[in-house]
Structure formats: C-alpha cells, structure tokens
Design a protein around this motif. Structure first.
Motif, PDB file in Angstrom:
ATOM      1  N   ASN A  18       0.813  -1.206   0.000  1.00 53.42           N
ATOM      2  CA  ASN A  18       0.000   0.000   0.000  1.00 53.42           C
ATOM      3  C   ASN A  18       0.857   1.270   0.000  1.00 53.42           C
ATOM      4  OD1 ASN A  18       0.913  -0.020   2.620  1.00 53.42           O
ATOM      5  ND2 ASN A  18      -1.086  -0.076   3.571  1.00 53.42           N
ATOM      6  N   ALA A  76      -0.146   1.789   9.328  1.00 51.16           N
ATOM      7  CA  ALA A  76      -1.037   2.905   9.647  1.00 51.16           C
ATOM      8  C   ALA A  76      -2.035   3.170   8.517  1.00 51.16           C
ATOM      9  CB  ALA A  76      -0.218   4.164   9.922  1.00 51.16           C
ATOM     10  N   TYR A  77      -1.719   2.784   7.301  1.00 51.16           N
ATOM     11  CA  TYR A  77      -2.637   2.975   6.175  1.00 51.16           C
ATOM     12  C   TYR A  77      -3.776   1.953   6.184  1.00 51.16           C
ATOM     13  CZ  TYR A  77       0.462   6.147   3.504  1.00 51.16           C
ATOM     14  OH  TYR A  77       1.200   7.202   3.061  1.00 51.16           O
ATOM     15  N   PRO A 118      -5.982   0.457   8.468  1.00 54.29           N
ATOM     16  CA  PRO A 118      -7.330   0.653   9.013  1.00 54.29           C
ATOM     17  C   PRO A 118      -8.167   1.664   8.219  1.00 54.29           C
ATOM     18  CG  PRO A 118      -5.668   0.988  10.725  1.00 54.29           C
ATOM     19  CD  PRO A 118      -4.952   0.788   9.431  1.00 54.29           C
ATOM     20  N   PHE A 119      -7.499   2.562   7.535  1.00 59.44           N
ATOM     21  CA  PHE A 119      -8.194   3.605   6.782  1.00 59.44           C
ATOM     22  C   PHE A 119      -8.371   3.260   5.305  1.00 59.44           C
ATOM     23  CE2 PHE A 119      -5.842   5.631  10.266  1.00 59.44           C
ATOM     24  CZ  PHE A 119      -6.920   6.090  11.007  1.00 59.44           C
ATOM     25  N   GLY A 120      -7.797   2.152   4.880  1.00 59.89           N
ATOM     26  CA  GLY A 120      -7.907   1.741   3.492  1.00 59.89           C
ATOM     27  C   GLY A 120      -7.121   2.636   2.542  1.00 59.89           C
ATOM     28  N   LEU A 121      -6.108   3.304   3.038  1.00 64.01           N
ATOM     29  CA  LEU A 121      -5.312   4.213   2.215  1.00 64.01           C
ATOM     30  C   LEU A 121      -4.249   3.450   1.435  1.00 64.01           C
ATOM     31  CD1 LEU A 121      -4.721   7.081   4.782  1.00 64.01           C
ATOM     32  CD2 LEU A 121      -6.380   7.019   2.929  1.00 64.01           C
ATOM     33  N   SER A 122      -3.839   4.035   0.330  1.00 61.87           N
ATOM     34  CA  SER A 122      -2.774   3.482  -0.483  1.00 61.87           C
ATOM     35  C   SER A 122      -2.180   4.600  -1.325  1.00 61.87           C
ATOM     36  CB  SER A 122      -3.304   2.378  -1.396  1.00 61.87           C
ATOM     37  OG  SER A 122      -2.279   1.922  -2.239  1.00 61.87           O
TER      38      SER A 122
END
Length: 68
Positions: free
Chosen positions: A4, A50-51, A53-57
C-alpha cells in the motif's frame, strides 16, 4: 500482504529514515532519531500498517478493464 506504499512514497520514507538514523548515529540529533527505523522499514517492505485501518494506499491506480 498487499503493498500500500507507492514508489515515490517509498523513496521519501527511505530517505527520511536514513537521515534520521544517520543523525542519531552521529549524535547530530537525539535518540529520537532512531524512530527513523520505522519509515525505513516501511519503505523497504512497501506496507504501512497505519494505512491499513483507513484503506489508504499511495500505490498507482490500476487501470480499469472495460467489459463488453
């Protein structure tokens, strides 16, 4: 595990991590500089916890396939 962290993000993490660890190793900054191991590790591995849980990439978007 799915990566990610994109290529630019990885490069920045590795450079910042090296700067912090180098500063701590040579006594330029305090012991907190060893925290630079975290961005260094995530930069090499390509996964940032850290990315998750927020679904960030920061990876490049995959091209969409057109269905007919």
């Amino acid at each position: 595990m799915l990566q990610n962290v994109g290529s630019v993000d990885r490069l920045v993490r590795v450079l910042v991590g090296l700067a912090l660890v180098g500063g701590a190793a040579f006594g330029v900054i305090g012991g907190w500089g060893w925290l630079g191991l975290l961005p260094l590790l995530t930069g090499f591995v390509g996964v940032c916890p850290a990315y998750l849980p927020f679904g960030l990439s920061s990876c490049a978007a995959k091209p969409h396939r057109r269905e007919r």
